[in-house]
Scaffold this motif. Structure first.
Motif, PDB file in Angstrom:
ATOM      1  N   GLY A 227      18.778  21.909  -1.280  1.00  0.00           N
ATOM      2  CA  GLY A 227      18.832  22.935  -2.387  1.00  0.00           C
ATOM      3  C   GLY A 227      18.764  24.234  -1.814  1.00  0.00           C
ATOM      4  O   GLY A 227      19.198  23.935  -0.401  1.00  0.00           O
ATOM      5  N   GLY A 450      19.928  23.184  -8.102  1.00  0.00           N
ATOM      6  CA  GLY A 450      19.149  22.550  -6.444  1.00  0.00           C
ATOM      7  C   GLY A 450      18.604  22.922  -6.234  1.00  0.00           C
ATOM      8  O   GLY A 450      16.917  22.179  -5.705  1.00  0.00           O
ATOM      9  N   LYS A 454      15.030  19.089  -5.718  1.00  0.00           N
ATOM     10  CA  LYS A 454      14.331  19.278  -4.520  1.00  0.00           C
ATOM     11  C   LYS A 454      13.195  18.654  -4.932  1.00  0.00           C
ATOM     12  O   LYS A 454      12.129  17.931  -3.612  1.00  0.00           O
TER      13      LYS A 454
END
Length: 807
Positions: A227, A450, A454
Motif C-alpha cells: 500500500g 492499495g 493493507k
C-alpha cells in the motif's frame, strides 16, 4: 528470503524507561484526564534506543540495499544523511512513521531502500533510532504488555558475482541517546537541541559510547510493506500571511475572560516573541501534519508548540470553553497533550524544530517560551498515506463546494497508515464502522486500492479465533472480543467496495476465508440476529433499535457475499448466501415490521435501512417511501440520522426516485445538516452534527472531534447520483460505466425556506479505465456533457422531467 530468516531482532543493553509515558495507558477509564492542566512530558536523561553498525568498503558495490523494520517506530541514517528514496531530480522522499500501524503480535512491515547513494569507499555507518510509536506508546492501550523496543535490519551488497550481507546481530552496537527525550503519538515529543542530532551521530568519524546489542528472542513475522507509504505531502497548505501575538487576558464578564492581542506579525520575516507572550498561526484549514519552525534563543530556553482545532469563542465555561476567548481550545483532545517541546541550543542560526515520530490534528499552532525568542521561519507539513487523488467535483453552490473540500481534507488527515476515526485526541484508531461507511466515497476521491489491501491484511490479522471482527483494526486490548453491528461488517463491505470500484478479484480471494469465518460467527448467533447491537446509529438525533440495525447489516453482508462468491466462480456458495438473505429478511419482517408492513420504530434510519436492503414487500415500498418523505419534511427538511443512517441516506433516497429530497437535505443549513458546520467555519467534517453550535457553544468534550470523516459519506451520493458516475456490479471497475445524472428539479413549492436550486455540477473521476467527466447545467433547459475514456463501454440515463423516470 524473509528478513527474519536473515537477521535477528536486537534490543538495547541499557535500561531505558524513556518510552514509559507518565500518563495512564487507558485514559478512557477516566475522562477527567482531559480536564486537567496539561503537564510537560517528563524528560529522560537517556534518550531513545539507537542501534548502529560501522563497516568498511574497499570500493563502492554495484548494488546495495537496506531492508528494515522495528517493534516501535524507526528511522535510519547513513553517513550523515537520513535514509529515504532518492528521486531522479536529486530530491529525497522520506517514508514517515515506519513501520506503520499493524497488529504487532501478528506482523511488522519492512521497508527497503537503495543504500548505494549513501555509501562511500572507506568507513561507513548505518544508524537507526526507535521510539514507542504504535507499539509501546499510549495509543497501544497496553495491548503488547511492557516490551523493549527492537530493531531488525539487513544490508545486502553485490559487486560483480560477489554478494554479502550485514544483518542485525551481536556485532551491532547500541546506546540510548539523541535529542528526543520523550516521544508518544498522542502526547508529542520533547527534544533537547543541545544534544547531537541523529544525522551527526550517524557520521562514522564520531566516537560513540555504546555497547554490543542484545538479541531479543522473540517470534516475529516481518512482511514487506504494501500500500501507499506515509509521507509528507507538499503543496497542500500555505502558511498564513499574519501570525497573532497576544499577552495576558482581560475581564469580559466570563469565567476565563479574553486574550489581549498585542499585535500581528508578518510570517514572511523573522519576529521576536517576548517571555510571557504567545504567538499563534491560523492555518485556515484543519489538517494533519507537523511543525517545522526555526527558532533562535538562549541556550536552555524551553519552547512549547501546542496545537488545537478551535479557538475558545467567549471565555464562558457554560459554553464549553476551557480558556479565555481567542485562546486555543484543547479540551476535546482529552488526555492527549498534543505538543512538541524543545530545549534550545543557543545556536546563532537558530534551531530547526520539527517532530519526527508523531503527527497532530490541528488548525491552530501556538508557540510559547520560557525566555525571549525570535521566530526566524515557520511552516507546516501535511502528512498522510500518499493516496493519489482521482476525483474533483464542483457545483453552483459555494457552501456545497466548501463541504466537498471539508470531506477531502478529512480523508487526507485520517488515512494515515490505517483509516482512523480522528487524528488529534487520545484515540486515532481504525474504527471499522467509520471505515465501511466512508470507503466508497473515499474511492471516488483517491486511489485507495492499495491502502485498503493493507488494511484488510490488518483485518485478517485481527480476526478472533472464533471468527469475530473487532470494532477497531488493528485490534487494541481494551475492546470486547466480539463484533459490533455495522462496525465489524466492514470485513465484508470493504472488500466488496474495492472489488466494485477497481474490478480486481484479488481483494476477494485474499479475504474470502476470513469473510467465511466471520459469516460463520454470525450464523452461530441465534435468530439471525446479526452482530452485537453495541453502537446503534452512533450519535443520531433520533436513535434506532440496535437489533434492527444488526439484522439489516447481516442481510447486507449475505447479499454482498453472494456477489463476491459468484465473482470468483463459487456459484453454489453464492446461492447459499442468497438463501441466507431470504431467511434473515423473513426474521426481520416477523420482528420489526408491524401488521401494515411498516417499521415498528418510526425513525428516518429505520425506513432508510429497510429500503436499502429491500425488506419491504413490493406493494408496500411506495408507502414506506412516502412515510419516510413525510418524516423528513415534518422535521423541517433536516436529517435525524447518525453514522449508520447517514451512510445510506441520500443514496437510498435517489435509488427510490427521491432525488429532490436528497438535494433538500444536502443544502439544508440548519442543525443538524452538512452545511450547518460549514456556516460555523468548519474546514473538515465534524464527529457530531452539533460539535459546535452558535447557541450552545462546544459539544460534549468526551466525544467531540472536529476532524471525523464518517458524515462525509454524502460525497458518495454526489458522485454516484448528483454527478451520475456509477459503477456497474455486473462489470466492476467501470468496465461498464453507468452515467445517471440527477439534476435538481425542485420547483418553488418544493424548495425549503432559504434554499436555491443547484444549477450546475461538474465532476471528474480518474477511474481504473481512464478519466470520466460528467457535467450538467440547469437554466432555460438541461445541458449535459460527458467525456469518456477511448473505447469505454457506457450507458447514459437522462431524466425525463416531470415523470420521475429516466431515458
Amino acid at each position: 528470503m524473509k528478513l527474519q530468516d536473515l537477521a535477528k531482532l536486537i534490543m538495547s543493553t541499557e535500561q531505558n524507561d524513556a518510552y514509559e509515558s507518565p500518563l495512564p495507558k487507558n485514559p478512557w477509564k477516566d475522562h477527567k484526564m482531559g480536564m486537567e492542566k496539561r503537564l510537560d512530558p517528563l524528560p529522560s536523561s537517556a534518550g531513545m534506543p539507537i542501534f548502529y553498525r560501522d563497516f568498511t568498503l574497499e570500493e563502492l558495490p554495484d548494488h546495495a540495499t537496506v531492508t528494515a523494520s522495528a517493534y516501535g517506530t524507526f528511522e535510519m541514517f547513513c553517513n550523515g544523511k537520513r535514509v529515504g528514496h532518492k528521486m531522479p531530480d536529486g530530491t529525497t522522499v522520506y517514508d514517515e512513521m515506519k513501520p506503520g500501524h499493524t497488529l504487532y503480535t501478528a506482523r511488522i512491515l519492512s521497508y527497503s531502500y537503495d543504500l548505494k547513494p549513501y555509501l562511500k569507499a572507506g568507513e561507513n555507518r548505518l544508524l537507526a533510532v526507535c521510539t514507542p510509536g504504535w507499539y509501546m506508546g499510549r495509543i497501544a492501550f497496553g495491548t503488547y504488555g511492557s516490551e523493549p523496543l527492537a530493531f531488525i535490519c539487513d544490508m545486502a551488497f553485490s559487486h560483480g558475482e560477489e554478494t554479502w550481507h550485514i544483518p542485525t546481530d551481536e556485532s551491532w552496537m547500541c546506546f540510548c541517546g539523541g535529542r528526543i527525550l520523550f516521544s508518544d503519538i498522542w502526547d508529542g515529543e520533547l527534544q533537547d537541541m543541545r544534544r547531537a542530532s541523529f544525522v551527526a551521530l550517524s557520521r562514522p568519524d564520531r566516537a560513540l559510547n555504546a555497547s554490543p546489542a542484545r538479541i531479543l528472542e522473540k517470534e516475529c513475522c516481518v512482511t514487506p510493506h504494501i500500500g501507499p507509504a506515509v509521507q509528507l505531502r507538499p503543496g497542500l497548505i500555505d502558511m498564513p500571511e499574519q501570525a497573532v501575538v497576544w499577552c495576558g487576558t482581560t475581564d469580559n464578564g466570563t469565567d476565563y475572560g479574553e486574550i489581549i492581542v498585542s499585535r500581528t506579525e508578518s510570517t514572511s520575516r523573522p519576529f521576536p516573541v517576548a517571555v510571557g507572550e504567545a504567538v499563534y498561526y491560523d492555518m485556515g484549514q484543519n489538517l494533519v501534519g507537523r511543525e517545522a519552525v526555526r527558532i533562535k534563543g538562549r541556550a536552555g530556553t524551553r519552547v512549547a508548540i501546542v496545537f488545537a482545532e478551535m479557538l475558545n469563542d467567549s471565555g464562558s465555561a457554560e459554553r464549553g470553553n476551557d480558556g479565555p476567548k481567542g485562546s486555543l481550545y484543547t479540551q476535546n483532545y482529552r488526555s492527549a497533550k498534543a505538543r512538541t517541546e524543545y530545549i534550545l541550543s543557543g545556536s546563532e542560526e537558530g534551531d530547526l524544530c520539527t517532530t519526527l515520530f508523531t503527527f497532530y490534528g490541528f488548525r491552530y499552532m501556538q508557540i510559547v517560551a520560557t525566555d525571549d525568542i525570535e521566530v526566524l521561519s515557520a511552516k507546516v507539513d501535511v502528512i498522510g498515506s500518499v493516496t493519489q487523488e482521482v476525483g474533483q467535483l464542483t457545483t453552483s453552490n459555494a457552501l456545497v463546494n466548501q463541504l466537498i473540500s471539508n470531506i477531502i481534507w478529512g480523508q487526507r488527515g485520517n488515512y494515515l497508515s490505517i483509516p482512523t476515526d480522528c487524528p488529534q485526541r487520545d484515540e486515532r484508531l481504525g474504527w471499522t464502522g467509520d471505515t465501511q461507511i466512508f470507503c466508497r466515497a473515499a474511492a471516488y476521491q483517491a486511489d485507495v486500492k492499495g491502502f485498503f489491501h493493507k488494511w484488510m491484511q490488518d483485518v485478517r490479522d485481527s480476526q478472533g479465533e472464533d471468527g469475530h471482527i473487532p470494532d477497531v483494526v488493528p485490534y487494541a486490548c481494551i475492546f470486547a472480543k466480539s463484533t459490533g453491528a455495522a462496525w465489524g461488517d466492514a470485513a465484508i463491505i470493504v472488500p466488496y467496495t474495492i472489488y466494485l470500484m477497481y474490478g480486481n478479484t484479488d481483494i476477494i480471494r485474499e479475504n474470502m476465508d476470513m469473510m467465511r469465518r466471520y459469516m460463520a460467527w454470525l450464523a452461530a448467533r441465534p435468530d439471525y440476529m446479526g452482530a452485537e447491537p453495541r453502537y446503534l446509529d452512533w450519535l443520531a438525533f433520533d436513535p434506532t433499535q440496535g437489533n434492527y440495525i444488526a439484522r439489516v447489516y447481516y442481510a447486507h453482508d449475505a447479499r454482498l457475499m453472494a456477489v463476491m462468491a459468484r465473482a470468483i466462480g463459487e456459484e453454489e456458495e453464492a446461492l447459499a448466501y442468497e438463501e441466507l438473505y431470504t431467511r434473515i429478511r423473513d426474521a426481520f419482517i416477523a420482528e420489526h415490521l408491524d401488521q401494515d408492513g411498516m417499521p415498528k420504530q418510526k425513525t428516518q434510519t429505520a425506513y432508510i435501512l429497510a429500503l436499502a436492503v429491500d425488506f419491504f414487500a413490493p406493494e408496500k415500498k411506495a408507502q414506506a417511501i412516502a412515510e419516510l418523505k413525510a418524516k423528513i419534511i415534518e422535521n423541517g427538511y433536516r436529517l435525524s440520522t447518525g453514522f449508520v443512517g447517514t451512510g445510506w441516506l441520500c443514496q437510498t433516497l435517489s435509488a427510490c426516485g427521491e432525488d429532490n429530497l436528497a438535494y433538500s437535505l444536502l443544502m439544508q443549513t440548519e442543525c443538524p445538516s452538512w452545511l450547518y458546520s460549514v456556516l460555523q467555519g468548519a474546514t473538515t467534517i465534524w464527529e457530531r452534527w452539533n460539535s459546535y453550535t452558535l447557541d450552545k457553544g462546544f459539544g460534549d468534550v468526551g466525544m467531540n472531534s472536529f476532524n471525523h470523516y464518517a458524515y462525509g459519506v454524502v460525497a458518495e451520493w454526489m458522485y454516484r447520483y448528483m454527478a451520475g458516475i456509477e459503477a456497474d456490479v455486473a462489470a466492476p471497475g467501470f468496465r461498464h460505466i453507468i452515467l445517471q445524472p440527477r439534476p435538481d428539479t425542485r420547483t418553488a413549492d418544493e424548495l425549503p425556506k432559504g434554499q436555491m436550486p443547484m444549477t450546475m455540477v461538474n465532476a471528474r473521476f480518474d477511474s481504473p479505465v481512464g478519466r470520466i467527466c460528467s457535467r450538467w447545467q440547469m437554466g432555460d433547459g438541461f445541458i449535459y456533457e460527458t467525456e469518456l475514456p477511448e473505447g469505454a463501454h457506457a450507458t447514459l440515463y437522462l431524466p425525463l422531467f416531470g415523470q420521475n423516470e429516466y431515458l
